[in-house]
Scaffold this active site. Structure first.
Site, PDB file in Angstrom:
ATOM      1  N   LYS A 259       0.794  -1.389   0.199  1.00  0.00           N
ATOM      2  CA  LYS A 259       0.026   0.111  -0.069  1.00  0.00           C
ATOM      3  C   LYS A 259       0.807   1.169  -0.059  1.00  0.00           C
ATOM      4  CE  LYS A 259      -3.996   1.910   2.564  1.00  0.00           C
ATOM      5  NZ  LYS A 259      -4.903   1.758   3.501  1.00  0.00           N
TER       6      LYS A 259
ATOM      7  N   SER B  90      -9.894   2.397   2.514  1.00  0.00           N
ATOM      8  CA  SER B  90      -8.937   3.092   1.597  1.00  0.00           C
ATOM      9  C   SER B  90      -7.922   2.005   0.917  1.00  0.00           C
ATOM     10  CB  SER B  90      -8.261   3.823   2.434  1.00  0.00           C
ATOM     11  OG  SER B  90      -7.242   3.196   3.572  1.00  0.00           O
TER      12      SER B  90
ATOM     13  N   SER C  30     -10.515   0.390   6.961  1.00  0.00           N
ATOM     14  CA  SER C  30      -9.875   0.367   5.657  1.00  0.00           C
ATOM     15  C   SER C  30      -9.137  -0.864   5.368  1.00  0.00           C
ATOM     16  CB  SER C  30      -8.598   1.794   5.793  1.00  0.00           C
ATOM     17  OG  SER C  30      -9.358   2.853   5.440  1.00  0.00           O
TER      18      SER C  30
END
Lengths: 497, 100, 499
Positions: free
Chosen positions: A83, A163, A187
């Site tokens: 990420k 997210s 998330s």
């Protein structure tokens, strides 16, 4: 692409690790197969940048170790997606923002370093909601992430969740066997549920926050996203661990979660929080929740009703605490030491700040900074921030009391399945409600996981959430494993990219 | 409590985010929507409740007073510190001239 | 009688109310939240870690030594030590503040109320001893440094100081004159240096004061105060107060009002002016730093802090008077600075050991030597003296020779001069340079016999009751002995012989 490549990209963490160790294939073959899959999947926009050389170098190192008969590490030969919230040395790290575009850290986050030390390699930096603020992956400066999933009979681009939407999309699309995620208010779990994969947020403090771009410090936790509970257990073991550079890091040994996996839930009690039966929750979600109870009962657990009375207030409390912390955490993006600088003609220092931040932050980030600034401002601190932190205490207490009667809690991960990109953009509040089931565990710092349960009538995945006691990731993983074994979730997105 | 355009402008200025009129206008209802919604926290009786400090039982650890004990948090790396600076000159960060 | 400090305005007398916030750099090797060095004077940005530069994802981890020194300082001012404290973020944007917030302590400081005694000093205009209340001490990060004169359109930022630990020591508004404020800063500095929690070096910025000043008519409510930032000497603190008090009186007497504002001192003109850059920074949005858990101090830690405290200035001064029998003046002079009492106590111990008497018996002699004789010799020599030669051992042996009557006070000075210049052993100097008193009774008796024989008339007068003439005989004897006779021996023999 070699013939075996397609087969290799269907493998998860455990199978790759064991296959490389056993000599069924080389780490390099695996890395090449995934690099190729990543290169083909540009339409997903899951990666902000790809780093095929990093994956290959790590793979070669593992292959070399194997030739010498050395230990290959917990993640030996497994290429993963990172990420783009984790700082990676020499590799652009943006938090999906314009303000950090081009920022190249001279340091490596503890979690990513732990993964490299365990023999993993990096396929690239995964797209996300800007500064991890969002639930649909529509706030990235580098464009939306498209879910590999589509509604049956529709070509509409769907949200991979957020997210960690680049992470969920990549893992679901089989262009990465696993990916890192971070979870501030859902998330990891919400995108995992949307994409039909598994993801766990450990107890707050298990994974170091050092080198992870901060959103809300008291909530942020990293965790793995993969396709099975076993894979999550393996990867979490590699990610977690005490870090003297993070004052909130837990000084505890990392348990052998993989070795401790057991789907036998005899003598375990699973709590069903009655307050999670909320209006607006999808019927099919409620049905899968019922199904989940049956599965856990079948695994030997006793199902008990529990109450979490302050559930309703968790989300509004979160939307005070998280923006407040974010408004302060994001003050460092000012155009002085790194990142974007917008210096209009004749501008002074303070004008430069205002111009840089106006240019560098997206709408959702600005919105949250403004909310956070407002709730901390003179005269409002007690009414908003302090009150929210008190409610947070009550939410946490609710869990502590519930855990007097049960070992873990079962709930839906989200109130709905994935939705088309663009469909919820009119009203931030509707978007926020996506995390209504995920946020309470975040506020209380508890380990929580989403595992795929089934697909709905549209063919879209639905997830179930397990929330555990502090430090009891094992209990969460075990309950997740019991569901996984019974749900037998084999659906996968049809390749359209 | 709700905010008007002037208040939003004040907050934006406090947060150092330049906003034009149109953007301010747009933010007003959005922020009020969120603020109205979080207002419900006022219903919760929090008398005698302490605000959350440590989410998980844990103690603040202190480190020993040793210079450069951990390489990642050590000094003496000016090049790294300045590597990403938009304006680095003579070992300093440059900013528009400040009048104190 | 010392008069109370008052500003004489057109409308009558005004009283000045002063509170000081002193920022003292905590003595530590590494910064408060990172491992970078705190050493002064390094090249720009060479003592900056990724944490101090607020790179994305960087986190603070507190330095135990900084906490310990703040606690010890709190104990030294008899303050409440808070076993539970927290770090808060003070949010504002400025180029010397990389995080966009300063980690400080607003809601729960580590040290609560304490106090400090300033002593009566008539010369300075302080009529009597006065206790100044201290509101709190908290620990916080220092900011970086801006340089404005290196480039025509840019300011330069050096973050070497960024993240260095400071103690902010906040007094109550208990001071009423520039002299009291000056005495307060001096006393505080002395305590910090005794404790070892701050080196007190004001020139290097280790101690700076924010000076809060307001004026009022005696007996009325407090007026609106101004805060003058970063004043870095005792003299400047006093100047700021003087200037601000007079300025405020002028404003008020001309019908104006005082703005509660931040001001800047200009040492070149001795004036203050409004600080432009901080004007809109009123709303600091303090909240607990979520990167740091509450700081909880264990009893064991507190006990160690207490046990490691040295004897403090007030106690030491009292002991010098009562146990060592020193005059109040000497006691105060010797205890004012860490270096002074340190040298004194070392010399006292060495001298007492050399002579074989208790310290109390030789303290006055050592104090006089340390405060006036030795510095006098050192000063008169100027560059010729090598301070490295001023060892306690050498001085103790001079004092011991003097105590035994082997040398006179004058000889002690002469010997010390040679010692300072050359580093030679004092006893060897006394022997080889003929700098010793003659105590040999034979030689003295012979000289006295001569004098008596040659001054029969004076002997007659003396014996007839003219006691004053005894001095004449002493003088004659010393002259005959070329000044090297031991006066006590001379006196004794003269008394015996003159009857």
């Amino acid at each position: 692409m070699p013939k075996t490549a397609n087969k290799l990209t269907n493998l998860g963490v455990k199978d790759i690790r064991d296959g490389v160790a056993g000599g069924d294939f080389t780490a390099r073959e695996v890395a090449e197969a995934f690099n190729a899959a990543v290169a083909e999947a540009a339409a997903l926009n899951a990666f902000i940048i790809t780093t095929p050389d990093h994956a290959l170098a790590a793979a070669d190192a593992v292959d070399a170790k194997r030739a010498k008969g050395e230990d290959l590490g917990k993640m030996g030969g497994v290429p993963i997606g990172m990420k783009d919230l984790f700082a990676t040395r020499g590799v652009q790290t943006t938090a999906a923002s314009h303000i950090l575009e081009g920022f190249t850290p001279q340091y490596e986050s503890t979690v990513s370093q732990n993964l490299w030390d365990a023999g993993a390699g990096m396929l690239g930096k995964l797209n996300l909601d800007q500064f991890a603020m969002g639930s649909s992956n529509e706030t990235s400066y580098f464009g939306n992430v498209n879910s590999p999933w589509r509604k049956e009979g529709s070509n509409a681009a769907m949200s991979p969740g957020g997210s960690s939407g680049g992470s969920s999309a990549a893992v679901a699309a089989r262009i990465a066997p696993a990916a890192t995620g971070t979870d501030t208010g859902g998330s990891i779990r919400q995108p995992a549920a949307f994409a039909g994969i598994t993801g766990i947020k450990p107890t707050y403090g298990r994974c170091s926050r050092w080198g992870v771009v901060a959103f809300a410090s008291s909530l942020d936790q990293a965790g793995p996203m993969a396709r099975t509970v076993e894979d999550c257990a393996i990867m979490l073991e590699a990610m977690a661990g005490f870090d003297p550079k993070d004052a909130t890091s837990l000084k505890m040994d990392v348990p052998a979660w993989e070795a401790g996996l057991s789907a036998d839930l005899k003598d375990k009690r699973i709590g069903i929080p009655r307050e999670y039966r909320m209006e607006g929750t999808d019927e099919e979600i409620l049905k899968s929740w019922e199904q989940g109870k049956e599965w856990l009962r079948d695994a030997g657990a006793e199902i008990v009703d529990v109450s979490l009375p302050h559930t309703k207030y968790a989300l509004p409390a979160y939307y005070i605490v998280a923006p407040a912390e974010a408004s302060s955490n994001l003050a460092r993006y000012d155009g002085v030491r790194y990142g974007l600088r917008d210096l209009p003609d004749g501008a002074g220092l303070q004008d430069m700040y205002a111009a840089t931040r106006a240019e560098g932050f997206g709408d959702e980030v600005k919105r949250r900074i403004l909310i956070g600034t407002y709730v901390l401002s003179a005269g409002f601190y007690d009414a908003y921030y302090n009150q929210a932190q008190k409610v947070r205490t009550l939410v946490s207490r609710d869990f502590a009391e519930a855990f007097g009667q049960c070992d873990a809690i079962l709930a839906p991960t989200t109130p709905t399945a994935s939705f088309p990109l663009g469909s919820l953009n009119d009203d931030p509040l509707t978007m926020y409600l996506n995390d209504v089931f995920a946020v309470p565990a975040s506020l209380a710092g508890l380990p929580a996981m989403s595992v795929p349960a089934t697909v709905n009538a549209d063919g879209l995945p639905l997830g179930l959430q397990i929330v555990g006691k502090p430090f009891d990731e094992q209990g969460v993983l075990n309950a997740g494993l019991a569901i996984q074994q019974r749900a037998n979730f084999t659906a996968k997105p049809e390749k359209w990219w | 409590m709700s905010v008007d355009k002037a208040t939003v402008a004040k907050i934006a200025s406090l947060a150092r985010i330049k906003m034009g009129d149109e953007e301010l206008e747009r933010m007003v209802p959005e922020l009020n929507g969120i603020l109205d919604w979080v207002e419900q926290l006022g219903e919760v009786d929090c008398s005698g409740v302490e605000p959350m400090t440590a989410v998980i039982e844990n103690h603040l650890r202190l480190r020993d007073d040793v210079v450069d004990a951990i390489p990642e948090t050590a000094g003496g790396r000016r090049e790294d510190v300045l590597a990403n600076a938009p304006a680095a000159e003579h070992g300093f960060f440059g900013v528009p001239k400040v009048i104190e | 009688m010392v008069s109370t400090y008052r500003i004489q305005g057109a409308t009558g007398e005004w009283e000045v109310v002063i509170g000081l916030e002193v920022h003292a750099q905590v003595t530590s090797k590494a910064k408060l939240f990172s491992g970078a060095s705190t050493a002064f004077g390094a090249e720009p940005n060479t003592q900056v870690s990724l944490v101090d530069a607020a790179m994305p994802g960087m986190l603070p981890v507190p330095n135990a030594e900084c906490i310990r020194q703040a606690v010890r300082t709190g104990m030294a001012i008899e303050a409440q030590i808070n076993k539970y404290s927290r770090f808060d973020r003070k949010n504002y944007f400025y180029a010397d503040l990389p995080q966009g917030y300063q980690i400080s302590q607003l809601y729960h400081p580590i040290v609560g109320e304490g106090q400090l005694l300033i002593e009566a000093d008539e010369k300075a205009g302080i009529a009597e001893d006065k206790v100044i209340g201290i509101e709190r001490i908290h620990v916080e990060q220092d900011a970086g440094k801006l340089m404005h004169d290196q480039h025509p359109t840019m300011s330069y930022v050096d973050l070497n100081r960024s993240g260095v630990a400071l103690m902010e020591i906040v007094s109550k508004p208990d001071m009423r004159s520039p002299a009291e404020a000056g005495a307060y800063v001096r006393k505080l500095r002395s305590i910090l240096r005794y404790v070892g929690s701050c080196d007190g070096n004001m020139e290097e910025g280790s101690m700076r004061a924010d000076v809060n000043v307001s004026v009022r008519k005696p007996g009325e409510e407090f007026g609106t105060r101004t805060e003058t930032k970063n004043v870095n000497s005792v003299r400047f603190v006093m100047q700021v107060i003087e200037y601000e008090a007079n300025r405020q009186v002028d404003v008020l007497e001309n019908g104006g009002t005082i703005d509660q504002e931040t001001r800047l001192f200009d040492p070149n003109t001795g004036t203050t002016r409004t600080m432009r850059s901080k004007e809109d920074a009123h709303d600091y949005r303090y909240f607990p730093d979520p990167d740091l858990l509450p700081l909880e101090l264990e009893d064991e830690f507190l006990e160690e802090c207490r046990a490691s405290l040295p004897e403090l200035p007030d106690a030491k001064r009292a002991r010098y008077e009562t146990e060592l029998g020193l005059t109040p003046y000497n006691a105060r002079e010797l205890t004012a600075e860490v270096e002074t009492f340190g040298r004194f106590e070392t010399l006292l111990a060495a001298t007492a050991a050399k002579i074989g008497k208790p310290e109390a018996k030789v303290a006055t002699q050592v104090a006089n030597w340390a405060l006036s004789v030795a510095p006098g010799v050192m000063k008169s020599l100027g560059d010729e003296a090598d301070p490295a030669n001023a060892t306690a051992e050498a001085q103790a042996s001079i004092l011991a020779m003097q105590d035994k009557g082997e040398i006179s006070g004058g000889q002690a000075k002469e010997i010390y001069e040679i010692v300072l210049k050359t580093g030679r052993d004092p006893e060897e100097v006394a022997d080889t340079e003929g700098l010793k008193q003659v105590s040999d009774t034979g030689a003295i008796e012979a000289a006295i016999d001569d004098i008596i024989a040659n001054n029969a008339d004076k002997v007659e007068e003396y014996r007839g009751g003219k006691d004053k003439l005894f001095g004449f005989f002493v003088g004659q004897t010393m002259k005959a002995m070329q000044g090297k006779a031991n006066p006590a021996v001379v006196n004794q023999i003269l008394k015996d012989k003159l009857g």
